[in-house]
Every structure is written in structure tokens, then in C-alpha cells.
Motif scaffolding. Structure first.
Motif, short mmCIF file in Angstrom:
data_model
loop_
_atom_site.label_atom_id
_atom_site.label_comp_id
_atom_site.label_asym_id
_atom_site.label_seq_id
_atom_site.Cartn_x
_atom_site.Cartn_y
_atom_site.Cartn_z
N PHE A 1 -9.82 73.36 106.92
CA PHE A 1 -8.57 72.87 107.53
C PHE A 1 -8.87 71.96 108.72
N LYS A 2 -8.08 70.86 108.81
CA LYS A 2 -8.27 69.93 109.93
C LYS A 2 -7.76 70.54 111.22
N ARG A 3 -6.72 71.36 111.09
CA ARG A 3 -6.07 71.91 112.29
C ARG A 3 -5.76 73.38 112.02
N ILE A 4 -6.06 74.23 113.00
CA ILE A 4 -5.77 75.67 112.86
C ILE A 4 -4.98 76.11 114.09
N VAL A 5 -3.83 76.73 113.84
CA VAL A 5 -2.99 77.22 114.94
C VAL A 5 -2.88 78.73 114.82
N LEU A 6 -3.33 79.44 115.84
CA LEU A 6 -3.23 80.90 115.87
C LEU A 6 -2.07 81.26 116.81
N GLY B 1 -9.49 70.38 119.79
CA GLY B 1 -8.90 69.39 118.87
C GLY B 1 -8.58 69.99 117.52
N GLN B 2 -9.40 70.93 117.06
CA GLN B 2 -9.13 71.54 115.74
C GLN B 2 -8.33 72.84 115.89
N PHE B 3 -8.51 73.53 117.01
CA PHE B 3 -7.94 74.87 117.16
C PHE B 3 -6.95 74.93 118.31
N HIS B 4 -5.79 75.51 118.03
CA HIS B 4 -4.82 75.75 119.11
C HIS B 4 -4.42 77.23 119.06
N TYR B 5 -4.50 77.88 120.22
CA TYR B 5 -4.07 79.28 120.34
C TYR B 5 -2.75 79.30 121.08
N GLN B 6 -1.74 79.93 120.48
CA GLN B 6 -0.44 79.96 121.12
C GLN B 6 0.07 81.39 121.30
N PRO B 7 -0.10 81.94 122.50
CA PRO B 7 0.51 83.25 122.75
C PRO B 7 2.02 83.13 122.91
N VAL B 8 2.72 84.15 122.44
CA VAL B 8 4.17 84.23 122.59
C VAL B 8 4.47 85.63 123.11
N VAL B 9 5.03 85.71 124.30
CA VAL B 9 5.27 87.02 124.94
C VAL B 9 6.77 87.14 125.18
N THR B 10 7.39 88.14 124.55
CA THR B 10 8.86 88.18 124.59
C THR B 10 9.43 88.84 125.85
N ARG B 11 8.70 89.81 126.42
CA ARG B 11 9.32 90.57 127.51
C ARG B 11 8.80 90.27 128.90
N GLU B 12 7.90 89.30 129.00
CA GLU B 12 7.36 88.91 130.31
C GLU B 12 7.12 87.41 130.28
N SER B 13 7.08 86.81 131.46
CA SER B 13 6.69 85.39 131.43
C SER B 13 5.20 85.29 131.76
N HIS B 14 4.59 84.28 131.19
CA HIS B 14 3.15 84.07 131.34
C HIS B 14 2.93 82.57 131.24
N PRO B 15 2.11 81.98 132.11
CA PRO B 15 2.03 80.51 132.15
C PRO B 15 1.65 79.86 130.82
N GLU B 16 0.81 80.51 130.02
CA GLU B 16 0.37 79.86 128.76
C GLU B 16 1.29 80.20 127.59
N ALA B 17 2.19 81.18 127.79
CA ALA B 17 2.91 81.71 126.63
C ALA B 17 4.32 81.14 126.50
N LEU B 18 4.78 81.05 125.25
CA LEU B 18 6.19 80.79 125.00
C LEU B 18 6.90 82.14 125.08
N GLN B 19 8.21 82.10 125.34
CA GLN B 19 8.91 83.37 125.55
C GLN B 19 10.20 83.43 124.74
N ALA B 20 10.07 83.67 123.45
CA ALA B 20 11.25 83.83 122.58
C ALA B 20 10.74 84.38 121.25
N ARG B 21 11.66 84.75 120.38
CA ARG B 21 11.24 85.24 119.07
C ARG B 21 10.72 84.06 118.22
N LEU B 22 9.77 84.38 117.33
CA LEU B 22 9.11 83.31 116.58
C LEU B 22 10.07 82.45 115.75
#
Ligand SMILES: Cc1cc2nc3c(=O)[nH]c(=O)nc-3n(C[C@H](O)[C@H](O)[C@H](O)COP(=O)(O)OP(=O)(O)OC[C@H]3O[C@@H](n4cnc5c(N)ncnc54)[C@H](O)[C@@H]3O)c2cc1C
Length: 247
Positions: free
Chosen positions: A134-139, A164-185
Motif C-alpha cells: 500500500f502507498k498509504r497506511i492510516v491507523l 509520508g506512507q504512514f499516518h497514525y490518528q488517535p481519536v479520544v472521545t472523553r478527553e481532549s488531547h493535542p494529537e487526537a480528534l474528539q468525536a465518534r468515528l
């Protein structure tokens, strides 16, 4: 035919009081990244078993399981309580079709999990296959609290190795965190926040794996179907491959 192997716990690593990695000494255990085994414990009602995904890479001498004790669950609290030296049973062979070889070709691989559902992806990413295919992988890891964002060192090593090939995306629903999105997927897909953060699209060149909570899987699948993606079946190749941890 499945066999039971008796094994010893090498380590019970607590990420926090309700999440652990149970490491089991079992050299030579063969499996394909993404598969699961059954773990069993002896109880007054006999031997009870449940399915758990393998987190370690194929070829490691220790099997690694990420598990949470479900309130009033029959097996998970007992596994969670095991300590180094305690015995348990592991089913052989490993099984399951939540593996990269079941996926048609694509450009972008989305690996989306809630909670302990990140486990199979950690095993896959420790192999060469996803990086070569895969050219791009998003976790994408959806959790309630920041403390549930596990295996960060390992993930950081892939970020460094595959920029460039890999992106890690944390999503945290009950707390805010600078790197994370905060909502349901599903909401993050609908309002395109996830695609924007990841710098990738859900299109017909995508392969999307969904693992964990059945409600998340159902709702994300519905959003992806609106975008034209279809369930991947052996008889009818598509874009969405799922592993549901409970009903
Ligand atoms: C293929 C597969 C792989 C799995 N891999 C993992 C894994 O790597 N790590 C892991 O922790 N679990 C995993 N599970 C879930 C695991 O098999 C058990 O269902 C879970 O540990 C609960 O077992 P229990 O005996 O304690 O609860 P039970 O006594 O069987 O049931 C308690 C209730 O909790 C629900 N439930 C099950 N799991 C959860 C959960 N995580 N959160 C909320 N409710 C739940 C069940 O639907 C049931 O109604 C996997 C399941 C499958 C099918």
C-alpha cells in the motif's frame, strides 16, 4: 482439528488498571498476522474459552494479547488477573480471515479500531506486507481516554521509519488531547475531519479494515457505503473487511 497447548504467562503488563498486555511464552507458534486464538482458563464450571487477537508479529517467541476485563464477564477478568508463571491454554492453530491476504489490491489501507481492536493491526504492521502493498497506511485508534492509546513507542517507530506512507490518528472521545480528534468515528467520516487529518480519502482505491466494537463497525460501514465502498467478500471483492469482537 484444534488442540490445546498449555503455556505459562511470561508477563502481565498493565497499561492501566483496566487494560493489560498478557504475554505468553510459546516459541514456534505459527499464524498469519491478523488471526486470533482461543485462550482458556480452568474454572469451577470447567475450562472456559474466548477468542483473542494476536498482537505480536509472526515468528516472535512470546504471544502478546491486549485485553480488557469486561464487567461481569466470565473469562476476561480471569485472564486479566493472571500473573507471570500462571498457566493458561492456547488453541492451535490460530484462525480467522481478518488478514491482509484476504484484501484486494488498493492504494490506501485504512486500519480502524476501537479499544483492544488495534491488536491485529499491530501484528500486521510488524510485517513487510502492508508497507510493500500500500502507498498509504492510516491507523485510526478510537478510545475513550488518553490512557487507552497503547503501544505508542511501536507506532512512533513506524512514523519515523515510514514518513509520508504512514499516518497514525488517535481519536479520544472523553478527553481532549493535542494529537487526537474528539468525536465518534462515523461522525468524523461524515464531516470529513478524519480524512482531512489523515490526508487521505475513502475512495474506490481504499481498503478499509474495521475491528472491535460492533456498533462502531455498523455505523462506520454505513458511512463508507454512502461513499460507494462495499463489503469485501471472497465471492465478491470489495473494500470493507471487518472483525467484530462481540455481538
Ligand atoms: C475474533 C475475536 C477476537 C477478539 N479479540 C479480543 C482481544 O484481542 N482483546 C479483547 O479484550 N477481547 C477480544 N475479543 C472479545 C473476547 O473474545 C471476549 O468476548 C471478551 O474478552 C469478553 O469475554 P468474557 O467471557 O469476559 O465476557 P462474557 O461473559 O462472554 O460476556 C460479557 C458481555 O460483554 C460483551 N463484551 C465482550 N467484549 C466486550 C468488550 N471488549 N467491551 C464491552 N463489552 C464486551 C459480550 O457481548 C457479552 O454480552 C475478541 C472476540 C473475537 C470474536
Amino acid at each position: 482439528m484444534a488442540q490445546w497447548l498449555e503455556a505459562a504467562v511470561a508477563e502481565n503488563f498493565a497499561w492501566h488498571p483496566h487494560l493489560c498486555s498478557l504475554r505468553v511464552e510459546l516459541p514456534g507458534f505459527d499464524f498469519i498476522a491478523g488471526q486470533f486464538v482461543r485462550l482458556a482458563v480452568e474454572t469451577a464450571q470447567g475450562r472456559l474459552q474466548r477468542a483473542y487477537s494476536l498482537v505480536n508479529a509472526p515468528g516472535d517467541t512470546r504471544l502478546d494479547f491486549l485485553l480488557t476485563p469486561v464487567a461481569d464477564g466470565k473469562v476476561s477478568p480471569r485472564l486479566h488477573a493472571l500473573q507471570a508463571g500462571d498457566r493458561l491454554w492456547v488453541s492451535q492453530p490460530a484462525t480467522g480471515f481478518f488478514t491482509l491476504d484476504e484484501l484486494p489490491a488498493g492504494e490506501t489501507l485504512w486500519l480502524m479500531a476501537t479499544g483492544t481492536g488495534i491488536g491485529p493491526y499491530l501484528s500486521m504492521l510488524a510485517t513487510d506486507e502492508p508497507w510493500q502493498r500500500f502507498k498509504r497506511i492510516v491507523l485510526v485508534h478510537g478510545v475513550r481516554q488518553v490512557q487507552d492509546l497503547v503501544y505508542r513507542d511501536r507506532i512512533a517507530s513506524w512514523q519515523q521509519r515510514y514518513p509520508g506512507q504512514f499516518h497514525y490518528q488517535p481519536v479520544v472521545t472523553r478527553e481532549s488531547h493535542p494529537e487526537a480528534l474528539q468525536a465518534r468515528l462515523p461522525q468524523l467520516i461524515q464531516n470529513r475531519q478524519l480524512q482531512q487529518a489523515a490526508g487521505a480519502q475513502f475512495d474506490l482505491d481504499s481498503q478499509v479494515m474495521l475491528c472491535g466494537n460492533p456498533e462502531m463497525i455498523k455505523a462506520v460501514r454505513a458511512e463508507l457505503e454512502i461513499l460507494g465502498l462495499r463489503k469485501n467478500l471472497r465471492s465478491s471483492p470489495g473494500h470493507i473487511t471487518v472483525e467484530q469482537y462481540w455481538n
